[in-house]
Design a protein around this motif. Structure first.
Motif, PDB file in Angstrom:
ATOM      1  N   PHE A 178      -5.778   9.933   9.056  1.00 51.09           N
ATOM      2  CA  PHE A 178      -5.367   8.536   9.154  1.00 51.09           C
ATOM      3  C   PHE A 178      -4.868   8.009   7.809  1.00 51.09           C
ATOM      4  O   PHE A 178      -4.062   7.079   7.748  1.00 51.09           O
ATOM      5  N   ARG A 179      -5.334   8.627   6.714  1.00 46.51           N
ATOM      6  CA  ARG A 179      -4.834   8.237   5.396  1.00 46.51           C
ATOM      7  C   ARG A 179      -3.354   8.618   5.250  1.00 46.51           C
ATOM      8  O   ARG A 179      -2.566   7.871   4.665  1.00 46.51           O
ATOM      9  N   THR A 183      -1.269   8.757   7.691  1.00 45.14           N
ATOM     10  CA  THR A 183      -0.550   7.776   8.517  1.00 45.14           C
ATOM     11  C   THR A 183      -0.338   6.480   7.743  1.00 45.14           C
ATOM     12  O   THR A 183       0.756   5.901   7.761  1.00 45.14           O
ATOM     13  N   GLN A 184      -1.390   6.026   7.049  1.00 48.53           N
ATOM     14  CA  GLN A 184      -1.284   4.795   6.266  1.00 48.53           C
ATOM     15  C   GLN A 184      -0.233   4.923   5.165  1.00 48.53           C
ATOM     16  O   GLN A 184       0.640   4.059   5.007  1.00 48.53           O
ATOM     17  N   VAL A 185      -0.312   6.013   4.409  1.00 51.00           N
ATOM     18  CA  VAL A 185       0.595   6.201   3.276  1.00 51.00           C
ATOM     19  C   VAL A 185       2.029   6.373   3.756  1.00 51.00           C
ATOM     20  O   VAL A 185       2.970   5.801   3.179  1.00 51.00           O
ATOM     21  N   ASP A 229       3.363   5.187   6.402  1.00 52.24           N
ATOM     22  CA  ASP A 229       3.824   3.866   6.845  1.00 52.24           C
ATOM     23  C   ASP A 229       4.255   3.021   5.643  1.00 52.24           C
ATOM     24  O   ASP A 229       5.314   2.369   5.684  1.00 52.24           O
ATOM     25  N   TRP A 230       3.488   3.033   4.586  1.00 53.51           N
ATOM     26  CA  TRP A 230       3.836   2.290   3.389  1.00 53.51           C
ATOM     27  C   TRP A 230       5.150   2.797   2.784  1.00 53.51           C
ATOM     28  O   TRP A 230       5.991   2.018   2.327  1.00 53.51           O
ATOM     29  N   LYS A 248       7.400   0.107   5.121  1.00 55.23           N
ATOM     30  CA  LYS A 248       7.334  -1.015   4.174  1.00 55.23           C
ATOM     31  C   LYS A 248       8.146  -0.719   2.917  1.00 55.23           C
ATOM     32  O   LYS A 248       8.422  -1.626   2.135  1.00 55.23           O
ATOM     33  N   MET A 301       0.205  -0.386  -2.119  1.00 52.00           N
ATOM     34  CA  MET A 301      -0.451  -0.051  -0.851  1.00 52.00           C
ATOM     35  C   MET A 301      -1.812  -0.743  -0.806  1.00 52.00           C
ATOM     36  O   MET A 301      -2.822  -0.209  -1.271  1.00 52.00           O
ATOM     37  N   ASN A 341      -4.076  -1.510   1.468  1.00 49.07           N
ATOM     38  CA  ASN A 341      -5.235  -1.053   2.251  1.00 49.07           C
ATOM     39  C   ASN A 341      -5.703   0.332   1.811  1.00 49.07           C
ATOM     40  O   ASN A 341      -6.422   1.025   2.534  1.00 49.07           O
ATOM     41  N   ILE A 342      -5.291   0.740   0.601  1.00 48.73           N
ATOM     42  CA  ILE A 342      -5.681   2.026   0.036  1.00 48.73           C
ATOM     43  C   ILE A 342      -6.616   1.768  -1.148  1.00 48.73           C
ATOM     44  O   ILE A 342      -6.349   0.887  -1.977  1.00 48.73           O
ATOM     45  N   LYS A 344       8.240   7.066  13.016  1.00 47.60           N
ATOM     46  CA  LYS A 344       7.176   6.601  12.121  1.00 47.60           C
ATOM     47  C   LYS A 344       7.741   5.945  10.871  1.00 47.60           C
ATOM     48  O   LYS A 344       6.995   5.392  10.059  1.00 47.60           O
TER      49      LYS A 344
END
Length: 284
Positions: free
Chosen positions: A26-27, A29-31, A33-34, A38, A46, A48-49, A180
């Motif tokens: 999931f990390r 996925t977060q990165v 996305d950023w 974004k 980032m 939420n990191i 993505k």
């Protein structure tokens, strides 16, 4: 240890890197996305990191960004032209055009160009180097950050010959069309080539739904070889044969580009010869 170009990685590669670092998927996925939705220019953005993870990212990866060196805005139609500087001191250009159906960006694929076309300024300083997928993407991301808008269409018609940087351009297309990421559909992307025939066949094998544009500019070898040195490697008949096959196999119309030059390629005879040569090819 040299840092890895994180923006040029697809999601599967990034996930694999994170797994080796002991980080959950999931990390990744977060990165991802950023980076690609974004379009951040640093890991510190980032939010939420954790600081610990940001430190690990900075230790292992680098985000290659395009810095705006100069920006010109048309007073007539909102066209914006950028001169970007790259971390190694090289420069490139791109243009954002405002149409009623959205914003189109014209991106570069090389620093300089090898093709030496007589009517084009891109090769005057010679060829410097290939652009990485991240550097092609970076032109779009920098423009979006600066203008505060979403780019909806792409033309690979800036500095350089896209098919001379084939592998990096293919990875760019994979990343920019990823759902993505920016998720720009292939039908909204045009790729322009001066006519590297073997690579047209390679592109055909990729079975992409993009628009292929061919810089033709002359109906015969005598004229084209004078203004486009690439014609000495693959002549007009070889190029048009590849275009005919490409259109038949993909059912996609090729766009032929023709800059009219006074006294060179603008005669009625040229027009008639051009019409005869293009007859039967699925094209604009």
């Amino acid at each position: 240890m040299s840092k890895k170009d994180i923006v040029s990685m697809n999601f599967e590669e990034l996930s694999s890197e994170f797994k080796e670092m002991g980080l959950p998927k999931f990390r990744a996925t977060q990165v991802y996305d950023w980076l690609h939705k974004k379009c951040v220019a640093s890991f510190e953005e980032m939010t939420n990191i954790s600081k610990d993870l940001i430190g690990k990212l900075n230790d292992n990866f680098v985000i290659f960004t395009c810095s705006i060196e100069k920006k010109l805005v048309s007073r007539y139609d909102n066209t914006v032209k950028y001169l970007y500087s790259l971390p190694d001191g090289e420069y490139l250009e791109c243009v954002v055009m405002d149409y009623k159906y959205g914003h189109t960006i014209c991106v570069s694929t090389q620093v300089g160009c090898k093709m030496g076309c007589a009517f084009c300024a891109s090769g005057i300083g010679g060829f410097k180097r290939q652009l990485a997928p991240s550097e092609i993407l970076g032109q779009i991301y920098a423009a979006q950050r600066d203008l505060g808008l979403r780019i909806s269409r792409i033309v690979l018609m800036g500095m350089g010959e896209p098919l001379d940087n084939f592998d990096n351009v293919m990875r760019f297309l994979e990343l920019v069309s990823d759902e993505k990421g920016l998720n720009i559909g292939m039908r909204h992307i045009s790729l322009s080539t001066s006519g590297i025939v073997p690579r047209i066949y390679d592109l055909l094998e990729k079975d992409l739904q993009l628009t292929l544009s061919v810089s033709l500019h002359a109906p015969n070898d005598e004229i084209r070889s004078r203004i486009m040195p690439v014609n000495k490697s693959w002549n007009v008949d070889e190029l048009l044969k590849a275009c005919r096959i490409y259109g038949e196999k993909t059912s996609r119309r090729i766009s032929f580009e023709y800059a009219m030059m006074k006294g060179v390629n603008d005669t009625p005879e040229c027009a008639r010869e051009l019409g005869a040569k293009l007859k039967g090819i699925l094209c604009h």
